[in-house]
Design a protein around this motif. Sequence first.
Motif, PDB file in Angstrom:
ATOM      1  N   GLN A   1      48.401  18.253  31.162  1.00 25.79           N
ATOM      2  CA  GLN A   1      49.008  18.935  29.850  1.00 25.79           C
ATOM      3  C   GLN A   1      48.069  19.885  29.299  1.00 25.79           C
ATOM      4  OE1 GLN A   1      49.983  14.866  28.641  1.00 25.79           O
ATOM      5  NE2 GLN A   1      51.410  15.966  27.426  1.00 25.79           N
ATOM      6  N   PRO A   2      48.350  21.114  29.195  1.00 22.06           N
ATOM      7  CA  PRO A   2      47.203  22.025  29.022  1.00 22.06           C
ATOM      8  C   PRO A   2      47.071  21.946  27.034  1.00 22.06           C
ATOM      9  CG  PRO A   2      49.187  23.420  29.471  1.00 22.06           C
ATOM     10  CD  PRO A   2      49.345  21.824  29.928  1.00 22.06           C
ATOM     11  N   GLU A   3      48.093  21.576  26.480  1.00 26.01           N
ATOM     12  CA  GLU A   3      47.781  21.834  25.115  1.00 26.01           C
ATOM     13  C   GLU A   3      46.702  20.541  24.673  1.00 26.01           C
ATOM     14  OE1 GLU A   3      50.834  21.142  26.334  1.00 26.01           O
ATOM     15  OE2 GLU A   3      51.668  23.338  26.429  1.00 26.01           O
ATOM     16  N   MET A   4      46.994  19.555  25.359  1.00 27.55           N
ATOM     17  CA  MET A   4      46.121  18.436  25.086  1.00 27.55           C
ATOM     18  C   MET A   4      44.677  18.580  25.493  1.00 27.55           C
ATOM     19  SD  MET A   4      45.533  15.057  27.029  1.00 27.55           S
ATOM     20  CE  MET A   4      46.824  14.493  27.501  1.00 27.55           C
ATOM     21  N   LEU A   5      44.493  19.310  26.630  1.00 27.92           N
ATOM     22  CA  LEU A   5      43.199  19.658  26.963  1.00 27.92           C
ATOM     23  C   LEU A   5      42.465  20.669  25.671  1.00 27.92           C
ATOM     24  CD1 LEU A   5      43.369  20.697  30.795  1.00 27.92           C
ATOM     25  CD2 LEU A   5      42.850  18.357  29.558  1.00 27.92           C
ATOM     26  N   HIS A   6      43.145  21.506  25.390  1.00 27.55           N
ATOM     27  CA  HIS A   6      42.821  22.598  24.518  1.00 27.55           C
ATOM     28  C   HIS A   6      42.514  21.697  23.206  1.00 27.55           C
ATOM     29  CE1 HIS A   6      43.138  26.331  26.455  1.00 27.55           C
ATOM     30  NE2 HIS A   6      44.439  25.793  26.997  1.00 27.55           N
ATOM     31  N   TRP A   7      43.329  20.912  22.818  1.00 29.73           N
ATOM     32  CA  TRP A   7      43.100  20.039  21.527  1.00 29.73           C
ATOM     33  C   TRP A   7      41.693  19.094  21.784  1.00 29.73           C
ATOM     34  CZ3 TRP A   7      42.641  14.640  20.735  1.00 29.73           C
ATOM     35  CH2 TRP A   7      42.823  14.151  19.508  1.00 29.73           C
TER      36      TRP A   7
ATOM     37  N   GLU B   1      42.942  31.691  20.695  1.00 29.04           N
ATOM     38  CA  GLU B   1      43.074  30.340  20.890  1.00 29.04           C
ATOM     39  C   GLU B   1      42.775  29.522  21.894  1.00 29.04           C
ATOM     40  OE1 GLU B   1      46.784  27.774  18.879  1.00 29.04           O
ATOM     41  OE2 GLU B   1      45.963  29.243  17.584  1.00 29.04           O
ATOM     42  N   TYR B   2      43.472  30.444  22.978  1.00 25.02           N
ATOM     43  CA  TYR B   2      43.683  29.928  24.385  1.00 25.02           C
ATOM     44  C   TYR B   2      42.271  29.696  25.083  1.00 25.02           C
ATOM     45  CZ  TYR B   2      45.273  29.062  29.148  1.00 25.02           C
ATOM     46  OH  TYR B   2      45.584  28.473  30.529  1.00 25.02           O
ATOM     47  N   TYR B   3      41.541  30.649  24.831  1.00 24.37           N
ATOM     48  CA  TYR B   3      40.239  30.775  25.325  1.00 24.37           C
ATOM     49  C   TYR B   3      39.071  30.270  24.461  1.00 24.37           C
ATOM     50  CZ  TYR B   3      42.147  33.275  29.073  1.00 24.37           C
ATOM     51  OH  TYR B   3      43.306  33.788  30.278  1.00 24.37           O
ATOM     52  N   HIS B   4      39.407  29.813  23.468  1.00 20.83           N
ATOM     53  CA  HIS B   4      38.394  29.237  22.333  1.00 20.83           C
ATOM     54  C   HIS B   4      37.232  30.450  22.123  1.00 20.83           C
ATOM     55  CE1 HIS B   4      40.258  25.235  22.870  1.00 20.83           C
ATOM     56  NE2 HIS B   4      40.389  25.623  23.957  1.00 20.83           N
TER      57      HIS B   4
ATOM     58  N   ALA C   1      35.658   9.118  24.500  1.00 23.65           N
ATOM     59  CA  ALA C   1      35.887   8.127  23.254  1.00 23.65           C
ATOM     60  C   ALA C   1      37.271   8.594  22.748  1.00 23.65           C
ATOM     61  CB  ALA C   1      34.753   8.238  22.199  1.00 23.65           C
ATOM     62  N   VAL C   2      37.296   9.964  22.458  1.00 26.99           N
ATOM     63  CA  VAL C   2      38.633  10.524  22.107  1.00 26.99           C
ATOM     64  C   VAL C   2      39.673  10.267  22.567  1.00 26.99           C
ATOM     65  CG1 VAL C   2      39.779  12.725  21.386  1.00 26.99           C
ATOM     66  CG2 VAL C   2      37.342  12.549  20.816  1.00 26.99           C
ATOM     67  N   ILE C   3      39.582  10.275  23.995  1.00 23.98           N
ATOM     68  CA  ILE C   3      40.780  10.046  24.861  1.00 23.98           C
ATOM     69  C   ILE C   3      41.078   8.474  24.864  1.00 23.98           C
ATOM     70  CG2 ILE C   3      41.154   9.768  27.540  1.00 23.98           C
ATOM     71  CD1 ILE C   3      39.756  12.311  28.041  1.00 23.98           C
TER      72      ILE C   3
ATOM     73  N   GLY D   1      47.853  20.796  37.615  1.00 19.50           N
ATOM     74  CA  GLY D   1      47.310  20.276  36.546  1.00 19.50           C
ATOM     75  C   GLY D   1      46.247  21.419  36.074  1.00 19.50           C
ATOM     76  N   ARG D   2      45.758  21.181  34.960  1.00 21.03           N
ATOM     77  CA  ARG D   2      44.827  22.589  34.402  1.00 21.03           C
ATOM     78  C   ARG D   2      43.313  22.038  34.193  1.00 21.03           C
ATOM     79  NH1 ARG D   2      47.439  26.682  31.607  1.00 21.03           N
ATOM     80  NH2 ARG D   2      49.665  26.400  31.939  1.00 21.03           N
ATOM     81  N   LEU D   3      42.514  23.067  34.516  1.00 19.63           N
ATOM     82  CA  LEU D   3      41.077  22.727  34.189  1.00 19.63           C
ATOM     83  C   LEU D   3      40.483  23.574  33.070  1.00 19.63           C
ATOM     84  CD1 LEU D   3      40.287  23.236  38.070  1.00 19.63           C
ATOM     85  CD2 LEU D   3      40.644  21.019  36.770  1.00 19.63           C
ATOM     86  N   ILE D   4      39.530  23.071  32.566  1.00 20.30           N
ATOM     87  CA  ILE D   4      38.382  23.724  31.660  1.00 20.30           C
ATOM     88  C   ILE D   4      37.101  23.295  31.772  1.00 20.30           C
ATOM     89  CG2 ILE D   4      38.017  24.050  29.321  1.00 20.30           C
ATOM     90  CD1 ILE D   4      40.567  23.242  28.331  1.00 20.30           C
ATOM     91  N   ASN D   5      36.418  24.201  32.238  1.00 22.74           N
ATOM     92  CA  ASN D   5      35.204  23.969  32.724  1.00 22.74           C
ATOM     93  C   ASN D   5      34.143  23.925  31.333  1.00 22.74           C
ATOM     94  OD1 ASN D   5      33.021  22.972  34.306  1.00 22.74           O
ATOM     95  ND2 ASN D   5      32.572  25.136  35.034  1.00 22.74           N
ATOM     96  N   LEU D   6      33.218  23.131  30.950  1.00 23.94           N
ATOM     97  CA  LEU D   6      32.613  23.295  29.835  1.00 23.94           C
ATOM     98  C   LEU D   6      31.003  23.124  30.568  1.00 23.94           C
ATOM     99  CD1 LEU D   6      33.938  20.194  27.796  1.00 23.94           C
ATOM    100  CD2 LEU D   6      34.380  22.658  27.656  1.00 23.94           C
TER     101      LEU D   6
END
Length: 742
Positions: free
Chosen positions: A707-713, A82-85, A671-673, A643-648
């Motif tokens: 907020q990490p949960e929100m980034l994952h969402w 879940e965490y690493y998708h 848009a989602v944000i 903060g947390r980072l997710i690189n796409l």
Amino acid sequence: MPLYEVAVAAPLPGSLTYSHPQRLPVGIRVLVPLGSRLVVGYVLAQLPEAEEAVSIKAVADCLDAYPVFPAQLIPFFRWMAEYYHHPIGEVIRTALPAGLSGTSSGAAAKAKTETVVRLCAPLSDQPVAALKKSEQKTLELFYQCCGGSPVMPRRELTKLYSGATGALKGLAAAGLITLEERHVYRDPFGELLPYSDRPAELTAEQTAAVSALSTAIDAGAFQTFLLHGVTGSGKTEVYLRATEHCLAQKKNVLVLVPELALASQMEGQFYSRFGERLAVLHSGLSAGERFDQWQRILRGEAKVAVGARSAVFAPFAGLGLVIVDEEHEAAYKQDDGLRYNGRDMAVLRARFASCPVLLGSATPSVGSFYHAEQGKYRLLALPKRIGGQVMPTVELIDLSKEKRGRKENWFFSDRLLAALKENLAANLQSLLFVNRRGYAAFMLCRDCGAVVRCRNCRVSLTLHRGRNQLICHYCGYTLRPDIICPDCGSGDVAGLGLGSERVEAEVRRLFPEARVARLDSDATGSRREQLAVLRQVREQEIDILVGTQMAAKGLHFPKVTLVGVVWADSGLSLPDCKAAERTFQLLAQVTGRAGRGELAGKVIIQTHQSSHYVLTAARAHDCRAVYEQEIALRSMLGYPPFGRLINLRFSGENEMQVEAAAKAAAVLLRAVIAQNSLIADILGPAPAPLALIKNRFRWQLLLKGAQPEMLHWLCDQLLREKRKICGKKVRLTVDVDPENMM
Ligand code: ADP
Ligand code: ZN
Ligand code: ZN
């Protein structure tokens, strides 16, 4: 019919349900139909039987009689997926040793077995007189060689007496002995591993650390400790004692080291102390050896596992302590496939296992320091070197002042040359650190200034003199070095910048009488050769060792009194928020190689930025100074730990498609944000700093938020639309907590 939850080793987001008439244990591998294929799957759980007759496919075959991982690991696997998708089946496949990971062919390494002879009754009770001569002789040999054990390998008897083969069959038929198959373990410990003694007494600081850890081990609750100890302060001894305590409580211990080069030192020390209770797990082992080590842990024969990143998956059912050495190392992050951070996952494993975790480092990461300051981690400090050794003196040499106007040997200051000469005369060893391999960093046209680049990647080629090639360090593309400029056709193309190979050549030229060796991933193809160089250094057969990063890590050579850093600046200017932290850590680590014996050490760091806070902190051995600068900067920018980072990352062969996909993703996320009034930043999209690698264009988009949960969402919202956004030609890689944004 019983139903099972099965994670298939395929890129599917969730697990699937299959039926099987017999009871299946959780943790075994099965073959299951998926579309028209049969694929390997892992049984995660037995499910309640369906009330109505739904059509559920059946398991085609079972690959194991016994579980290949303990059920306790399943929540850990689920969390990682879940965490690493990342697909759960792929997470488990990554976790299992290569010999087990099995594709649909089911090809798995077999553990090696040997035949052993077991006596059915004590020797004194054996009716010897009625036996044949050969059988009597065989029993006598057994008695002489078995050392009191009722079991011995058949091979040892047949080696001594060729008649034993037949005689043993007779003895077995008469019911006096049995012949059994038993696993043998290929010994992963070469003779090279040094034996180290257990010091009689701990220092006061070590005692305090071990006692805090022992209390936590006994309590059996999750708690994170940060062991901040300067190099040579005896951190390893703390690991060893805490492990002893854990084993005495019949609990298992997991020890992670950032990479292979360090694994062997740690292995050696743990093996000296714990012998056969130790298992090692890392990529330097063959598939068969890894399989053996894995089995020893599963069977409960090994109680301690030492290994690199992937050892975090060691199949212990329970743990009493998790240790992460050099916790600040970027090498803990896997850079492809399942992009997990071994250090972070070690902490998580400890949390799932309800046991303490010990993070050790001479230069803790900014994040860990911050957690210790916030009281989330408990800080244990070893501020002094063992035996009252002083920290080496560090001198900064400003190359811009020193070398102006000099063409020859501009990369050796007079100061460094003099120190090398002095050390050589005194029969002492020196280490020269260069952080690039190869001869010249790049090839420059002296007529038009063009840099020779790789055909497949947008990066410069490195000159390797030894191999007489220009090599791309990203894709391996090679050219002959006698090229003409691709831009203007000039023949005047020369190598500029320096790498370990060039420094080695210069050292040999300047000090023909010195015994010189090089330690980098070119010179030392295999781990065996690497160990051989290290042994030569240890036995003082080498005067000057030229090395890259590899030589900076954790080595303990008492006669190395001089360390020279040829050029400290190369990492400082990288477009990476951890560039300063990493440069400092590396300099501190290199500095720690000097003066570990009775003699004091000296470090000479050459730089063009002698007033940069990283360099002045390195001179003063002052972690805090760097920490404070960095924490101020990161809190302002919202970077980790704030903060947390997710690189796409979007990549593909067609640059326009890649760019379009990255832009569409940014539009969707923004848009989602906006719709949900979330607080998160979308940075980019922009071409990656390495914009073309192996003929694939790369764009990236960075998600940042507190907020990490929100980034994952958010990430999940994007992944749902992946097909639409990326099409078939663009690949999207999700990198959670990225270490490398190049
Ligand atoms: P670190 O891992 O902190 O760099 P090490 O654990 O390698 O330091 O310790 C440095 C040296 O000191 C090693 O040779 C180790 O065997 C020795 N040492 C550690 N603890 C003690 C002690 N209590 N008494 C004597 N020697 C020790
Ligand atoms: Zn040119
Ligand atoms: Zn390339």
